[in-house]
Design a protein around this motif. Structure first.
Motif, short mmCIF file in Angstrom:
data_model
loop_
_atom_site.label_atom_id
_atom_site.label_comp_id
_atom_site.label_asym_id
_atom_site.label_seq_id
_atom_site.Cartn_x
_atom_site.Cartn_y
_atom_site.Cartn_z
N LYS A 95 39.45 46.07 35.57
CA LYS A 95 38.88 46.79 34.42
C LYS A 95 38.42 48.21 34.75
O LYS A 95 38.10 48.97 33.84
CB LYS A 95 37.75 45.99 33.79
CG LYS A 95 36.56 45.75 34.67
CD LYS A 95 35.43 45.09 33.86
CE LYS A 95 34.27 44.73 34.75
NZ LYS A 95 34.37 43.36 35.29
N TYR A 96 38.41 48.56 36.05
CA TYR A 96 38.06 49.92 36.41
C TYR A 96 39.23 50.89 36.25
O TYR A 96 39.06 52.11 36.33
CB TYR A 96 37.53 49.97 37.86
CG TYR A 96 36.24 49.20 37.99
CD1 TYR A 96 35.05 49.74 37.53
CD2 TYR A 96 36.23 47.91 38.51
CE1 TYR A 96 33.86 49.03 37.60
CE2 TYR A 96 35.05 47.18 38.59
CZ TYR A 96 33.87 47.75 38.14
OH TYR A 96 32.70 47.04 38.18
N PHE A 137 29.58 42.93 42.47
CA PHE A 137 30.36 41.97 41.67
C PHE A 137 29.44 41.22 40.69
O PHE A 137 29.88 40.28 40.04
CB PHE A 137 31.01 40.91 42.58
CG PHE A 137 31.90 41.44 43.66
CD1 PHE A 137 32.92 42.34 43.37
CD2 PHE A 137 31.75 41.02 44.98
CE1 PHE A 137 33.76 42.80 44.38
CE2 PHE A 137 32.59 41.48 45.99
CZ PHE A 137 33.59 42.37 45.69
N LEU A 194 39.74 39.16 43.84
CA LEU A 194 39.71 40.63 43.90
C LEU A 194 40.28 41.27 42.63
O LEU A 194 39.80 42.31 42.19
CB LEU A 194 40.45 41.14 45.14
CG LEU A 194 39.70 41.00 46.46
CD1 LEU A 194 40.46 41.72 47.58
CD2 LEU A 194 38.27 41.55 46.38
N HIS A 216 37.76 41.41 39.90
CA HIS A 216 36.72 42.40 40.09
C HIS A 216 37.26 43.82 40.22
O HIS A 216 36.54 44.71 40.68
CB HIS A 216 35.86 42.04 41.31
CG HIS A 216 35.01 40.83 41.07
ND1 HIS A 216 33.97 40.83 40.19
CD2 HIS A 216 35.07 39.57 41.56
CE1 HIS A 216 33.40 39.64 40.16
NE2 HIS A 216 34.05 38.85 40.98
N SER A 217 38.51 44.02 39.90
CA SER A 217 39.11 45.35 40.02
C SER A 217 39.74 45.86 38.72
O SER A 217 39.65 47.03 38.40
CB SER A 217 40.22 45.36 41.10
OG SER A 217 39.75 44.89 42.33
#
Lengths: 262, 262, 262
Positions: free
Chosen positions: C57-58, C232, C51, C54-55
Motif C-alpha cells: 500500500k506504500y 508493522f 512482507l 506490509h509493503s
C-alpha cells in the motif's frame, strides 16, 4: 530509454556499485541501470562469464553491458569495448566476455584508451568508477565507439571445461551453483539428448544414482535427488525443497557421469 | 531527472528499503533512486559517515542524499536537512553527515519538523518511511527547504581517529574493510607522502613488514601482503587474490605504524 | 511512469532478478522497477506473504506487484493476475497473496494462460522470466487483464497462526525476524491494547519478563530486552543496540505470552 547492465564482484556492502551508477547518471541522467549481479565470487572471471552468457540476450537491443571482474586493475591489461549486432560490451580484457562472444560475434573491438572520457585522476584500483562507467555513460549518449580508442583484432579468451564422451559414457562437471543450491552442469540439453537418444541411462553424482529426467522441481518425492533441464538449457541436479549443494556436498568441478545401460 | 541516493543499515532482506522507495515514487514518480549501500553494520554511524564522504560527490549536482543509520529513532534526536553548494542531505542528527560536511560546507541547516510532509501516523521505529523518504520526495519536487522546518545553527559531529606523528613514526589504524578484505587505513595519501617524503620506511601491521608502495593489486607475488593507495586516496593493505582481513586477522581499529629507516 | 514491484526468493547472487528486469524493460522501457526483497528464505511462501502485506500500500496507485516464491514452478499450479481497487498482483497461485487480499479485496482474478504474452520456449524452472515478467511488462503497457486469460473465482489461501486468548492470558508467537534481530509477533497493536486495556501485565518470552511497552528502541538501558509497537503495527521484542534474536535464541514460532497481573 537506453539501458546499461552491471555485472561485478564488488558486492553490495561497499559504495562501489552506487558510485559507478552515480558516475553514469551524472553523464547521462536518462539511462536505466539494471544489476545482473554484484555477488560474483571475488576475481572469479569464469563465474561472471557464465552469468553474462545467460543474461545478455534478455536485455533490450542496444543495451550496454558492463562486466567488471578485474583482478588485473591497474596493470597493463587492456580495457575493451565490443560492438556486436545487438549490444555493446565494456570489460577488462581478461576473458570475461568469452562465452558471450561465442554466441554474439564481435563486429568491432575497441581498445579503450582515450582519457578524454575518463574520470581524473584515474586510480590504480577502481577502473569501474574511473574508466568503465564514464565510457558507458558517454557511449549511452551516442558518442561513436571510435572516439574511445582504436580498433584491435584479438582479445583474451578463457575456456570452460567441455563435457567428454568416451564410448557409452558422458563425463561432465558442475560449473555453477545457484542460490537454491541447484547444481548446474556443463552438459547442455542438446548434448545430453544427442548422447542418450532413446537409450536407457544412469546418471551418477557423488553417491547418487538417477535414471530419469524430471519435468519440474516438484516431480519427485521430497528430498529426492533429481536431474532436470533448467532455464539455462543445461542439465541440473536438484533436490525438492532442499539444497543439492549441501545434501551432496557438491562444489564447482564436482564430476558427474551419464552411462548408457544396455 | 532528479536523483536521490540512499545509504542505510536496513539490509536487503526486509522490505524497509523497498517501502522507502515506494514512498518516494508515490510523491515523485520521475526521480532516479540510487543505492549507495544498505549493508552498513547495524547502528554503525561511523561506517555510514565514511561511505557517504567517499560517495556524495560522484552524484549529479542537486542530488538528495538520504543517510539513515538511526539508533535514536523515536527519541528526541532531531531530523535534519542540510543544503550545501551542490547537494542536499537528509539524515538523523547523529553525526552521520560529519565527514561529508567537512568537505562540502553547509549553506543552511533545517530542523525537519513540519508534519505536513510526513506519513501519518508517524511510527516510533521507522522514520525512514514516515519522515525521511516523504521529505526527500517533496524536496525533489521543488518544495523550498524552509517549508520543512526552521533553520538551526549546530548539528552533532562525530570524530574519526586521526593518525599521529611522533618523531620518526606515523601511527594509524584500520577504519574500513571492503568486500575483498582490503584494509583501509586512516592515513591519507597526502599524509603518508608528507611524512615519508623520499626517506626509506617500513610499514608494520600485525606481524607483517612492508617496505614499499605497490602500484596495483597485482604488483606483487600471489598471497603477498602489500600497501598501496586506493580509490579513496588512502593507504590500504591488501593481498593479491586473497583477503588481507582474513590473512592478518585484522579488524576495525587494528593499528598500523610506519617507521622511517635511517 | 508505471511502477512494478518485485518480491522473490531468488537472492541477489544469480542473474535471475536482473534477467526478469531485462525482460520487463524490453517490453516496456519506461517503467520503474522497485525491489521489495529478493532474500525471502527459499520457498517460504509465508514470509513473502507477510512482507507483501506490509509493503503493497506504500506504492503508487496502479503499481503491478510481482510476488514470485514458487516451489511449484513447472507443475500444474496456476499463475494468477489479481486486480484490486488500487493495484495489480501477479503470482503463482500458492497463497502468497493471502494476507494482502484480506486487506485489499480482489475485483477480478485472471488465470494467466495466454501464451501470446510468454517468452518462448517456456522453461519448466523459471516462470519468473518466461511468464510473470512478460505479463507484467505487457500489463504495464495497458493491455487489458482479460487478454491474459479467463476470470476465475477461487484462489489458494494460506493462514497465519492467530493469537489466542484464554481467560487472562494472550498467547502469540514470533512470525518474522528482521535484519536487526527484532522479533515481530503475530499480536497486533489493536489486539494487544484490546486485551490488556488499562490492566497491569507481564510479557514472557523465553526466560525474559517485560512489564511495559517502550516508546522507542532507546527507551531502555543498553542490552535490555523491551517490547514496543513497530512500524508493522505489531508487538515487537527488541534489544537496544543488540539482536533480540541472538540474545534470546529466538526463532520463527517461538512462543510469547502476556498475562494479566491482578
Amino acid at each position: 530509454m537506453r539501458c546499461i547492465s552491471l555485472l561485478t564482484d564488488f558486492g553490495l556492502s561497499d559504495n562501489f556499485v552506487g558510485v559507478m551508477k552515480a558516475v553514469i547518471l551524472k553523464i547521462n541522467p536518462s539511462v536505466s541501470i539494471i544489476d545482473i549481479s554484484h555477488n560474483i565470487e571475488p576475481q572469479n572471471v569464469f563465474q561472471a562469464s557464465f552469468l553474462l552468457k545467460h543474461s545478455f540476450k534478455y536485455f533490450p537491443k542496444g543495451t550496454i553491458h558492463l562486466a567488471i571482474v578485474d583482478p588485473g586493475v591497474g596493470t597493463d591489461r587492456k580495457a575493451i569495448l565490443v560492438k556486436t549486432r545487438n549490444y555493446f560490451f565494456i570489460a577488462p580484457d581478461n576473458g570475461v566476455l568469452s562465452l558471450t562472444l561465442e554466441e554474439e560475434s564481435p563486429q568491432e573491438i575497441i581498445q579503450i584508451d582515450n582519457p578524454k572520457y575518463f574520470l581524473k585522476p584515474v586510480s590504480h584500483t577502481f577502473h569501474g568508477r574511473d574508466i568503465f562507467s564514464p565510457v558507458a555513460g558517454y557511449l549511452s549518449r551516442g558518442i561513436s565507439i571510435y572516439n574511445f580508442g582504436k580498433p584491435i583484432k584479438k582479445i583474451k579468451k578463457i575456456h570452460f571445461p567441455k563435457p567428454e564422451i568416451k564410448k557409452d559414457k558422458l563425463y561432465g562437471q558442475i560449473i555453477y551453483i545457484d542460490n537454491f543450491g541447484n547444481l548446474v552442469t556443463n552438459i547442455s540439453k542438446d548434448t545430453f539428448l544427442g548422447f542418450v537418444r532413446k537409450r536407457k541411462f544412469v546418471l551418477r553424482i557423488r553417491n547418487k544414482i538417477i535414471n530419469r529426467i524430471s519435468t519440474s522441481y516438484q516431480d519427485s518425492d521430497k528430498k529426492e535427488t533429481i536431474a532436470l533441464f533448467n532455464s539455462f538449457d543445461s542439465l541440473e541436479i536438484s533436490i525438492r525443497e532442499g539444497s543439492a549443494k549441501e545434501a551432496l556436498k557438491a562444489e564447482i568441478s564436482t564430476p558427474i557421469e551419464i552411462i548408457i545401460v544396455k
